[in-house]
Design a protein around this motif. Structure first.
Motif, short mmCIF file in Angstrom:
data_model
loop_
_atom_site.label_atom_id
_atom_site.label_comp_id
_atom_site.label_asym_id
_atom_site.label_seq_id
_atom_site.Cartn_x
_atom_site.Cartn_y
_atom_site.Cartn_z
N LEU A 78 34.81 -77.56 23.26
CA LEU A 78 36.11 -76.69 23.52
C LEU A 78 37.53 -77.32 23.13
O LEU A 78 37.58 -79.12 23.62
N GLU A 79 37.99 -76.63 22.15
CA GLU A 79 38.27 -77.04 21.33
C GLU A 79 40.19 -76.50 22.03
O GLU A 79 39.99 -74.86 21.47
N PHE A 80 40.56 -76.94 21.82
CA PHE A 80 42.01 -75.72 23.18
C PHE A 80 42.92 -76.05 21.66
O PHE A 80 43.62 -76.39 20.49
N PHE A 81 44.19 -74.66 21.96
CA PHE A 81 45.28 -74.31 21.27
C PHE A 81 46.26 -75.37 21.33
O PHE A 81 46.82 -75.86 20.28
N ASP B 30 46.10 -77.55 30.02
CA ASP B 30 45.79 -77.77 31.80
C ASP B 30 44.99 -77.46 31.89
O ASP B 30 44.21 -76.14 32.82
N VAL B 31 43.57 -78.39 32.22
CA VAL B 31 41.97 -78.19 32.46
C VAL B 31 41.24 -79.54 33.31
O VAL B 31 42.20 -80.63 32.69
N ARG C 298 43.78 -70.72 32.86
CA ARG C 298 43.85 -69.11 31.71
C ARG C 298 44.97 -69.97 30.01
O ARG C 298 44.72 -69.08 29.82
N GLN C 299 44.09 -71.32 30.60
CA GLN C 299 43.96 -71.64 29.24
C GLN C 299 43.05 -71.42 28.21
O GLN C 299 41.66 -71.02 28.96
N ILE D 254 37.17 -68.16 24.87
CA ILE D 254 36.93 -68.71 26.02
C ILE D 254 38.06 -69.32 26.63
O ILE D 254 39.51 -69.37 25.92
N THR D 255 38.22 -69.04 28.21
CA THR D 255 39.38 -68.66 28.72
C THR D 255 38.73 -69.84 30.45
O THR D 255 37.57 -70.08 30.40
#
Length: 203
Positions: free
Chosen positions: A150-153, A158-159, A135-136, A129-130
């Motif tokens: 949701l797991e971020f890289f 920035d969320v 645009r994370q 997902i984005t």
């Protein structure tokens, strides 16, 4: 020349299953409104970044098939459902399933007249997902309810709460830009990767 007769017939056909149930109609309208708002935000974000726009692959001209829900097991309410159309109608394994509001899941098996859907809320579902605003990117996993994890890289993404999330080019099974949901909770200190809780928009 037809003075909109066909559209009126189509509208009656679409609303007939929900006629008389104001709550269901309102849920569908709310989901459609959120979906449109997310699509607008996604387009605005893409327009701000020419590179992001150019990196999006061209979408194939996909055939759309409307299908009724035949069954949804109480034991697997958030995992699977069965649709009343199958391979006879052109539905194939891995076909994308959407509803008012956004993405619902993908076809995991078909018979001539039915098809089984793996829902996005299933823990086995993992979707790239984005975050529309920033645009994370990350991976969204179901957790057997109306929310996903949701797991971020990135270590410091920035969320924000209420940020919209859509499918991204990281997803190999879904077209990019499909509405998924909104961020309802942040867990950025979670280890080993920062997390957020996403509420799915499709009812």
């Amino acid at each position: 020349l037809t003075q909109g007769t066909g559209l009126m017939d189509l509208n009656r056909w679409l609303v007939w299953p929900f006629k008389g149930d104001g709550k269901v109609q309102q849920q569908l309208l709310d989901a459609q409104t959120q979906s449109l708002q997310q699509q607008i935000q996604e387009l605005e974000a893409q327009n701000k970044s020419l590179k992001a726009l150019l990196d999006l692959p061209a979408l194939p001209n996909r055939k759309k098939v409307a299908a009724p829900v035949l069954s949804r097991s109480a034991d697997n309410w958030w995992n699977l459902l069965t649709l009343g159309k199958g391979s006879t109608d052109g539905i194939k394994v891995d076909s994308v399933v959407v509803a008012p509001g956004g993405l619902v899941g993908r076809i995991m098996s078909v018979t001539p007249n039915t098809s089984r859907v793996l829902l996005v809320s299933d823990p086995n579902s993992q979707i790239g997902i984005t975050v529309t605003r920033s645009r994370q990117v990350g991976i969204l996993k179901g957790r057997s309810d109306r929310y996903g994890v949701l797991e971020f890289f990135e270590k410091t993404p920035d969320v924000k709460i209420n940020d919209a999330v859509v499918t991204s080019t990281l997803s190999s099974r879904f077209p990019p830009g499909m509405p998924m949901g909104r961020i309802s909770e942040l867990k950025l200190d979670k280890l080993p990767t920062p997390q957020a809780i996403v509420e799915f928009v499709a009812p």
